[in-house]
Every structure is written in structure tokens, then in C-alpha cells.
Design an enzyme around this catalytic site. Structure first.
Site, PDB file in Angstrom:
ATOM      1  N   SER A  69      67.699  40.018 -20.837  1.00 25.08           N
ATOM      2  CA  SER A  69      66.390  40.440 -20.350  1.00 25.08           C
ATOM      3  C   SER A  69      65.947  39.579 -19.171  1.00 25.08           C
ATOM      4  O   SER A  69      66.709  39.398 -18.222  1.00 25.08           O
ATOM      5  CB  SER A  69      65.381  40.423 -21.504  1.00 25.08           C
ATOM      6  OG  SER A  69      64.223  41.162 -21.171  1.00 25.08           O
ATOM      7  N   ASP A 189      66.199  52.417 -22.494  1.00 24.23           N
ATOM      8  CA  ASP A 189      65.338  51.231 -22.480  1.00 24.23           C
ATOM      9  C   ASP A 189      63.870  51.629 -22.392  1.00 24.23           C
ATOM     10  O   ASP A 189      63.450  52.307 -21.456  1.00 24.23           O
ATOM     11  CB  ASP A 189      65.711  50.350 -21.282  1.00 24.23           C
ATOM     12  CG  ASP A 189      65.284  48.904 -21.476  1.00 24.23           C
ATOM     13  OD1 ASP A 189      64.158  48.691 -21.944  1.00 24.23           O
ATOM     14  OD2 ASP A 189      66.081  48.012 -21.167  1.00 24.23           O
ATOM     15  N   HIS A 245      66.336  48.509 -25.404  1.00 21.73           N
ATOM     16  CA  HIS A 245      66.523  47.213 -24.777  1.00 21.73           C
ATOM     17  C   HIS A 245      67.269  46.237 -25.687  1.00 21.73           C
ATOM     18  O   HIS A 245      66.858  45.994 -26.832  1.00 21.73           O
ATOM     19  CB  HIS A 245      65.147  46.644 -24.412  1.00 21.73           C
ATOM     20  CG  HIS A 245      65.187  45.491 -23.481  1.00 21.73           C
ATOM     21  ND1 HIS A 245      65.753  45.562 -22.222  1.00 21.73           N
ATOM     22  CD2 HIS A 245      64.727  44.217 -23.608  1.00 21.73           C
ATOM     23  CE1 HIS A 245      65.631  44.400 -21.615  1.00 21.73           C
ATOM     24  NE2 HIS A 245      65.021  43.558 -22.435  1.00 21.73           N
TER      25      HIS A 245
END
Length: 264
Positions: A69, A189, A245
Site C-alpha cells: 500500500s 481495489d 486491496h
């Protein structure tokens, strides 16, 4: 797999015999690490990590790096800013990174929810304030396609590492010293908006609907970061996986990341 840095470290150690895994914690404990993920300026985080890597004798023969991330753009900054001062960084793997920034809020499609648009505009109004830039981590990679000029002038982190204002040749050289730069996008995502930023894509300037891929963007066409050169040399690897994600299976990770890029 259920994701946490602790469990992923164990997973890597299990699947790469004899590997040394350094899990970077920003602070003295997990609470500080969590808080610093929101409130410690990324430029300071990068300095901290550069010093930590340089001081680790177990990395002296070279190493691979992996980001998760927002950690992806932070570890890329480490490569670009101090890669020439460290042992060889071989491969970099980016899992769900926001390399061209974000212009959206979690679990909220900007084109579908008017309230989210309002919140996004409010955040954008304050994001480039110098106090906010230096106090809130996420503001440092907030990228407003409706006001590129303000982003370019006031972004204290992302605009710098993407060579938006000036071309830092050290950044280009250090990034090009990688053997492979692996970019992983999560197809469903709901955290990162737009998800194409995970492949260096983003909204075309002046609006927030049309998306421009890396190869269509100024950063590529002008080769401001050396990504075009890397692409032509086969060093850029674009991978995608179904799921939200940071959601991936162990089998996918072993086949697509560990065996080709982390096992040597």
C-alpha cells in the site's frame, strides 16, 4: 491469505529457505508504527529507513525490497534517495502502491456518491496547506487532477519523488539500477482510487473521469523518472490479481512473486 506484516514475514521465511526478512517498523513498537503511518512525514520515514538499512550487516550482499500500500511509494523513495549509499537493491515489489497518488476516499467511488465528492473536495481544499502536508501522511500523496499546478507546487513528497518539479538524475539512476520493478494492481481495489495508480496510471489533467496509463503519461513520455528506459529494458513488470486491496492467495504470491523475484 489474511494479511499482516507479522504473518507475511513467517510466510516468506517458510517459502524461501534461509532468507533474512527485515520487517521495517517505524517507531519503537507497533502502536508508534501505526501512528507514524498517519502522522510522521514520509520524508522523515524515508530518512529513518535509509539509516536502518545502511546499518544492517545482514544486507551487505544485496537485497530485495517489497512495499505494501502506501509503503510502496515510501520504499521507492528509499531506493531513489539513498540506493547509491546502500548495498545493491536487486528487485522491488510494489503491492497496491499509490505511485501517482490518490484522488478518492476508501470504499467510495467518486463518480457514484455525491457525498464522497464533497468530502474529496474538502480534503483537496486543505490537502496542500503546508501544515496539513507536514502533519498528515495521506495528504503528501493526495493528487488533485483538477488543480495540477497546486499539486506540483505544494506536494512535499509525491511531486518530489516523481520528479514533477525538477528532474533529479540520482533518482533516475538509482531506480534504473534495479533488476526488476514489479507493480501489482488489485483488480477490485476499493481502498485505492484510482486503482490504476498502482501501475503509475492516473486521471488525465483537468478532470477525474478519463484515465491515462503510464505509457500515455508525461512522466513516461518525457522519461522524467527513467520508467520508459526501464520499460524498454524489460525491467518493469505489470501484474494484477483479482480481489480487494492487499488480498491475494498464497499460491498466487508463490508463483508470481516469490519464485521469479525473491528467491535468488
Amino acid at each position: 491469505m489474511s494479511f499482516s506484516l507479522g504473518s507475511f514475514k513467517i510466510f516468506l521465511e517458510k517459502n524461501i529457505p534461509g532468507v533474512y526478512v527485515l520487517s521495517l517498523q517505524i517507531g519503537n513498537n507497533t502502536v508508534e508504527d501505526f501512528e507514524n503511518g498517519y502522522f510522521m512525514n514520509p520524508n522523515l520515514q524515508v530518512e529513518y529507513v535509509c539509516e536502518k538499512l545502511a546499518a544492517d550487516p545482514k544486507l551487505s550482499n544485496g537485497f530485495n525490497v517489497m512495499g505494501f500500500s502506501q509503503g510502496c511509494q515510501f520504499i521507492r523513495a528509499v531506493v531513489q534517495r539513498c540506493g547509491h549509499k546502500l548495498p545493491q537493491i536487486k528487485n522491488m515489489v510494489s503491492l497496491g502502491g499509490q505511485h501517482q497518488g490518490i484522488y478518492g476516499i476508501p470504499h467510495c467511488g467518486a463518480l457514484r456518491h455525491e457525498t464522497c465528492d464533497d468530502v474529496r473536495k474538502l480534503l483537496n481544499y486543505a490537502a496542500y496547506n503546508s501544515w496539513v502536508q507536514n502533519s498528515l501522511v495521506q495528504a503528501t500523496y493526495w493528487h488533485d487532477p483538477l488543480d495540477e499546478r497546486t499539486y506540483e507546487a505544494n506536494s512535499v513528497f509525491l511531486a518530489d519523488i516523481n520528479n514533477v518539479r525538477t528532474v533529479n538524475k540520482t533518482y533516475i539512476q538509482n531506480l534504473n539500477n534495479l533488476e526488476r520493478f514489479v507493480l501489482v494492481m488489485f483488480d477490485n481495489d476499493s481502498i485505492v482510487q484510482p486503482k490504476e495508480t498502482e501501475w503509475f496510471g492516473f486521471y488525465a489533467p483537468g478532470q477525474a473521469e478519463k484515465l491515462v496509463s503510464l505509457r500515455e503519461s508525461k512522466i513516461y513520455l518525457q522519461d522524467r523518472l527513467g520508467l520508459k528506459k526501464m520499460d524498454k529494458a524489460g525491467k518493469l513488470i505489470f501484474l494484477s490479481t483479482p480481489g480487494d486491496h492487499l488480498r491475494f492467495t498464497e499460491e498466487w504470491m508463490i508463483k508470481n512473486i516469490i519464485k521469479p523475484y525473491l528467491s535468488s
